[in-house]
Design a protein around this motif. Structure first.
Motif, short mmCIF file in Angstrom:
data_model
loop_
_atom_site.label_atom_id
_atom_site.label_comp_id
_atom_site.label_asym_id
_atom_site.label_seq_id
_atom_site.Cartn_x
_atom_site.Cartn_y
_atom_site.Cartn_z
N LEU A 149 54.06 27.96 6.95
CA LEU A 149 53.43 28.51 8.14
C LEU A 149 54.43 28.57 9.29
N LYS A 150 54.29 29.57 10.15
CA LYS A 150 55.22 29.74 11.26
C LYS A 150 55.03 28.62 12.28
N PRO A 151 56.08 27.88 12.65
CA PRO A 151 55.95 26.73 13.55
C PRO A 151 55.56 27.11 14.97
N VAL A 152 55.98 28.28 15.43
CA VAL A 152 55.63 28.76 16.76
C VAL A 152 55.19 30.21 16.62
N GLN A 153 54.06 30.54 17.23
CA GLN A 153 53.51 31.87 17.06
C GLN A 153 52.88 32.34 18.37
N SER A 154 53.09 33.61 18.70
CA SER A 154 52.46 34.23 19.87
C SER A 154 51.42 35.24 19.41
N PHE A 155 50.31 35.31 20.15
CA PHE A 155 49.23 36.24 19.85
C PHE A 155 48.89 37.01 21.13
N PHE A 156 48.76 38.32 21.01
CA PHE A 156 48.37 39.17 22.13
C PHE A 156 47.07 39.88 21.77
N GLY A 157 46.16 39.94 22.72
CA GLY A 157 44.89 40.57 22.42
C GLY A 157 44.28 41.29 23.61
N VAL A 158 43.41 42.24 23.30
CA VAL A 158 42.58 42.91 24.30
C VAL A 158 41.15 42.91 23.77
N ALA A 159 40.19 42.83 24.68
CA ALA A 159 38.79 42.76 24.26
C ALA A 159 37.90 43.42 25.31
N PHE A 160 36.77 43.92 24.83
CA PHE A 160 35.77 44.51 25.73
C PHE A 160 34.39 44.01 25.28
N TYR A 161 33.62 43.48 26.23
CA TYR A 161 32.29 42.97 25.96
C TYR A 161 31.29 43.72 26.84
N TYR A 162 30.17 44.13 26.25
CA TYR A 162 29.11 44.76 27.03
C TYR A 162 27.78 44.13 26.67
N GLN A 163 27.02 43.81 27.69
CA GLN A 163 25.74 43.13 27.48
C GLN A 163 24.58 43.98 27.97
N PHE A 164 23.57 44.11 27.09
CA PHE A 164 22.35 44.84 27.46
C PHE A 164 21.26 43.85 27.88
#
Length: 278
Positions: free
Chosen positions: A263-278
């Motif tokens: 397993l990779k000892p150091v890892q970066s993660f990038f994300g985008v998200a959109f949430y909508y509530q009714f």
């Protein structure tokens, strides 16, 4: 941070929108759409990078019971869905500071899944959260089972900081830096190595070499030993307006000393998200 993501993630998406005080007084439906640069399983990632998109829906009733369904697709592996899950849970607020919740999630993976979490299709999660005023602490205990049986414990400390408004007062901007320590057993890794060997054979690799590599890796760390898995540092930036949240995030994960060598000892993660509530 099962899948950072979640996602890690993911077993059950914890929607920020549902944390709004007025949303607890009525039935709400929250839809989520996410992208992340790689799959994280309690801060762990393999040497193979798997960016993905995820869609999820969560129905929450006024008394704390909720139901969730979702799926995600690895963008560089396979032609169909990479995972589908269904879950249900219950949350109870004892007061303005202390909250408890319990949830069960059932996930479905294809037979040739390259993911670490594919060995444990079931997950039972118990969450305890306390708001100290200047930061919030959450203690999560997960029992994951299926082909293997693993226990995970995660301690998360987060601080929500308001950065003011954007264009007008209805657009509120927040950043919520968090530090999470994840610990657990690693029996799921045995199944991951076996399945990886099978995929290698199907592609024409030599059986002896591939399986020998798997044996060397799994013998390096006792998979049934409970140990620190990862230190996770998360930095989500969110724009909140009425019924929706738009978010960009960065996570840095540093594996513990007893992690598997592949397993990779150091890892970066990038994300985008959109949430909508009714």
């Amino acid at each position: 941070m099962k899948l950072t993501f979640v996602l890690l993630f993911i077993c059950l998406v914890n929607f920020k929108v549902c944390a709004q005080e007025d949303s607890l007084k009525k039935t709400t439906l929250t839809l989520a759409l996410m992208y992340n640069s790689n799959v994280s399983y309690y801060g762990q990632a393999t040497n193979d990078k798997f960016p993905y998109v995820l869609a999820n829906a969560s129905l929450r009733l006024p008394f704390g019971l909720y139901f969730s369904a979702g799926s995600y697709k690895l963008l560089n592996y396979g032609s169909g869905l990479s995972e589908t899950d269904f879950g249900m849970g219950y949350e109870y607020d004892f007061n303005d500071k202390f909250n408890m919740g319990i949830a069960y999630t059932r996930s479905f993976f294809p037979a040739n899944s390259p993911l670490l979490q594919a060995a444990n299709e079931n997950n039972i999660s118990l969450t305890n959260s306390y708001n100290w005023g200047w930061f919030k602490s959450s203690l999560n205990t997960d029992y994951a089972f299926g082909k293997q049986r693993d226990v995970f414990v995660s301690l998360n400390n987060a601080k929500e900081i308001s950065l003011g408004s954007f264009l007008n007062d209805k657009n509120q901007i927040f950043i919520e830096p968090a530090l999470e320590l994840s610990a657990g057993t690693q029996r799921y890794y045995e199944t991951y190595i076996i399945e990886k060997g099978k995929r290698g054979q199907s592609k024409g690799k030599g059986k002896g070499l591939d399986m020998q590599q798997g044996n060397d890796v799994t013998s390096a760390v006792e998979t049934d030993k409970f140990s620190l898995l990862a230190y996770n540092f998360a930095f989500p930036l969110s724009l909140l307006r009425a019924n929706y949240i738009a978010e960009v995030s960065y996570q840095l994960s540093v594996l513990g000393a007893q992690s598997q060598t592949e397993l990779k000892p150091v890892q970066s993660f990038f994300g985008v998200a959109f949430y909508y509530q009714f």
